[in-house]
Design a protein around this motif. Sequence first.
Motif, PDB file in Angstrom:
ATOM      1  N   GLY A 131      14.423  14.594  -1.782  1.00 43.67           N
ATOM      2  CA  GLY A 131      13.317  14.978  -2.605  1.00 43.67           C
ATOM      3  C   GLY A 131      11.882  14.339  -2.536  1.00 43.67           C
ATOM      4  O   GLY A 131      11.006  14.603  -3.343  1.00 43.67           O
ATOM      5  N   TRP A 132      11.765  13.327  -1.627  1.00 42.61           N
ATOM      6  CA  TRP A 132      10.369  12.715  -1.604  1.00 42.61           C
ATOM      7  C   TRP A 132       9.747  13.426  -1.504  1.00 42.61           C
ATOM      8  O   TRP A 132       9.597  14.345  -0.239  1.00 42.61           O
ATOM      9  N   ASP A 133       8.487  13.491  -1.839  1.00 43.92           N
ATOM     10  CA  ASP A 133       7.229  14.635  -1.749  1.00 43.92           C
ATOM     11  C   ASP A 133       6.100  13.697  -1.169  1.00 43.92           C
ATOM     12  O   ASP A 133       5.302  14.110  -0.992  1.00 43.92           O
ATOM     13  N   GLY A 134       6.107  12.589  -0.691  1.00 40.54           N
ATOM     14  CA  GLY A 134       5.036  11.891  -0.043  1.00 40.54           C
ATOM     15  C   GLY A 134       4.822  12.372   1.410  1.00 40.54           C
ATOM     16  O   GLY A 134       5.738  12.736   2.069  1.00 40.54           O
ATOM     17  N   GLY A 135       3.470  12.518   1.663  1.00 40.46           N
ATOM     18  CA  GLY A 135       3.081  12.954   2.995  1.00 40.46           C
ATOM     19  C   GLY A 135       3.022  12.100   4.111  1.00 40.46           C
ATOM     20  O   GLY A 135       3.658  10.868   3.664  1.00 40.46           O
ATOM     21  N   LYS A 136       2.728  12.401   5.275  1.00 42.37           N
ATOM     22  CA  LYS A 136       2.828  11.430   6.266  1.00 42.37           C
ATOM     23  C   LYS A 136       1.936  10.235   5.943  1.00 42.37           C
ATOM     24  O   LYS A 136       1.994   9.168   6.502  1.00 42.37           O
ATOM     25  N   GLU A 137       0.693  10.411   5.143  1.00 43.07           N
ATOM     26  CA  GLU A 137      -0.224   9.261   4.868  1.00 43.07           C
ATOM     27  C   GLU A 137       0.449   8.489   3.832  1.00 43.07           C
ATOM     28  O   GLU A 137       0.057   7.200   3.940  1.00 43.07           O
ATOM     29  N   HIS A 138       1.666   8.703   3.352  1.00 44.89           N
ATOM     30  CA  HIS A 138       2.228   7.856   2.317  1.00 44.89           C
ATOM     31  C   HIS A 138       3.386   7.263   2.995  1.00 44.89           C
ATOM     32  O   HIS A 138       3.881   6.133   2.589  1.00 44.89           O
ATOM     33  N   TYR A 139       3.759   7.560   4.206  1.00 48.47           N
ATOM     34  CA  TYR A 139       5.264   6.892   4.704  1.00 48.47           C
ATOM     35  C   TYR A 139       5.097   5.792   4.986  1.00 48.47           C
ATOM     36  O   TYR A 139       5.931   4.782   4.679  1.00 48.47           O
ATOM     37  N   ARG A 140       3.893   5.374   5.568  1.00 47.86           N
ATOM     38  CA  ARG A 140       3.561   3.992   5.937  1.00 47.86           C
ATOM     39  C   ARG A 140       3.637   2.963   4.843  1.00 47.86           C
ATOM     40  O   ARG A 140       4.133   2.037   4.938  1.00 47.86           O
ATOM     41  N   ASP A 141       3.014   3.458   3.704  1.00 51.04           N
ATOM     42  CA  ASP A 141       3.093   2.776   2.538  1.00 51.04           C
ATOM     43  C   ASP A 141       4.796   2.452   2.147  1.00 51.04           C
ATOM     44  O   ASP A 141       4.993   1.477   1.662  1.00 51.04           O
ATOM     45  N   TRP A 142       5.238   3.676   2.001  1.00 56.46           N
ATOM     46  CA  TRP A 142       6.672   3.507   1.507  1.00 56.46           C
ATOM     47  C   TRP A 142       7.376   2.656   2.306  1.00 56.46           C
ATOM     48  O   TRP A 142       8.387   1.872   1.879  1.00 56.46           O
ATOM     49  N   LEU A 143       7.425   2.575   3.643  1.00 51.33           N
ATOM     50  CA  LEU A 143       8.039   1.802   4.568  1.00 51.33           C
ATOM     51  C   LEU A 143       7.725   0.576   4.455  1.00 51.33           C
ATOM     52  O   LEU A 143       8.612  -0.376   4.539  1.00 51.33           O
ATOM     53  N   ARG A 144       6.324   0.149   4.320  1.00 48.04           N
ATOM     54  CA  ARG A 144       5.961  -1.199   4.128  1.00 48.04           C
ATOM     55  C   ARG A 144       6.711  -1.999   2.656  1.00 48.04           C
ATOM     56  O   ARG A 144       7.284  -2.960   2.541  1.00 48.04           O
ATOM     57  N   SER A 145       6.742  -1.038   1.720  1.00 51.40           N
ATOM     58  CA  SER A 145       7.747  -1.582   0.507  1.00 51.40           C
ATOM     59  C   SER A 145       8.877  -1.513   0.701  1.00 51.40           C
ATOM     60  O   SER A 145       9.437  -2.478   0.095  1.00 51.40           O
ATOM     61  N   GLU A 146       9.476  -0.678   1.532  1.00 48.80           N
ATOM     62  CA  GLU A 146      10.984  -1.164   1.833  1.00 48.80           C
ATOM     63  C   GLU A 146      11.237  -2.159   2.341  1.00 48.80           C
ATOM     64  O   GLU A 146      12.246  -2.890   2.236  1.00 48.80           O
ATOM     65  N   PHE A 147      10.332  -2.466   3.489  1.00 48.51           N
ATOM     66  CA  PHE A 147      10.373  -3.651   4.471  1.00 48.51           C
ATOM     67  C   PHE A 147      10.508  -4.743   3.502  1.00 48.51           C
ATOM     68  O   PHE A 147      11.383  -5.734   3.954  1.00 48.51           O
ATOM     69  N   ARG A 148       9.894  -4.876   2.504  1.00 50.65           N
ATOM     70  CA  ARG A 148       9.756  -6.039   1.593  1.00 50.65           C
ATOM     71  C   ARG A 148      11.302  -6.350   0.999  1.00 50.65           C
ATOM     72  O   ARG A 148      11.535  -7.425   0.447  1.00 50.65           O
ATOM     73  N   VAL A 149      11.979  -5.148   0.415  1.00 47.81           N
ATOM     74  CA  VAL A 149      13.292  -5.377  -0.256  1.00 47.81           C
ATOM     75  C   VAL A 149      14.468  -4.778   0.215  1.00 47.81           C
ATOM     76  O   VAL A 149      15.595  -5.239  -0.226  1.00 47.81           O
ATOM     77  N   ASN A 150      14.310  -4.290   1.665  1.00 54.43           N
ATOM     78  CA  ASN A 150      15.603  -3.830   2.485  1.00 54.43           C
ATOM     79  C   ASN A 150      16.124  -4.583   3.520  1.00 54.43           C
ATOM     80  O   ASN A 150      15.417  -4.201   4.667  1.00 54.43           O
ATOM     81  N   PRO A 151      16.833  -5.308   3.603  1.00 51.73           N
ATOM     82  CA  PRO A 151      17.159  -6.004   4.698  1.00 51.73           C
ATOM     83  C   PRO A 151      17.650  -5.391   5.769  1.00 51.73           C
ATOM     84  O   PRO A 151      17.703  -5.573   7.010  1.00 51.73           O
TER      85      PRO A 151
END
Length: 88
Positions: free
Chosen positions: A27-47
């Motif tokens: 259900g995530w509605d972020g576009g391609k421009e938001h994917y990088r930001d989402w991945l960066r935030s996941e990188f911080r918290v997801n081993p």
Amino acid sequence: MCQYVFDASRIDTSPGNPLSPFSPPQGWDGGKEHYRDWLRSEFRVNPNLRQRLGIALRARSLNREINIFGSFRMELLEIIETFGQKGR
């Protein structure tokens, strides 16, 4: 299926795949421009994501094939190619 058994050469970026750390939530509605930001935030918290990204980076450095597919394929390919470079 156990989430610890996976084919490291196959990476899914489609939203809603609970077995792929590169997959945004269903259900995530972020576009391609938001994917990088989402991945960066996941990188911080997801081993799991950090480990899988490390595997992909290592495969790239050894010229091994990585099959990336899904909605954000091109974004993840660019991230893998430029990981660790300044200004990114």
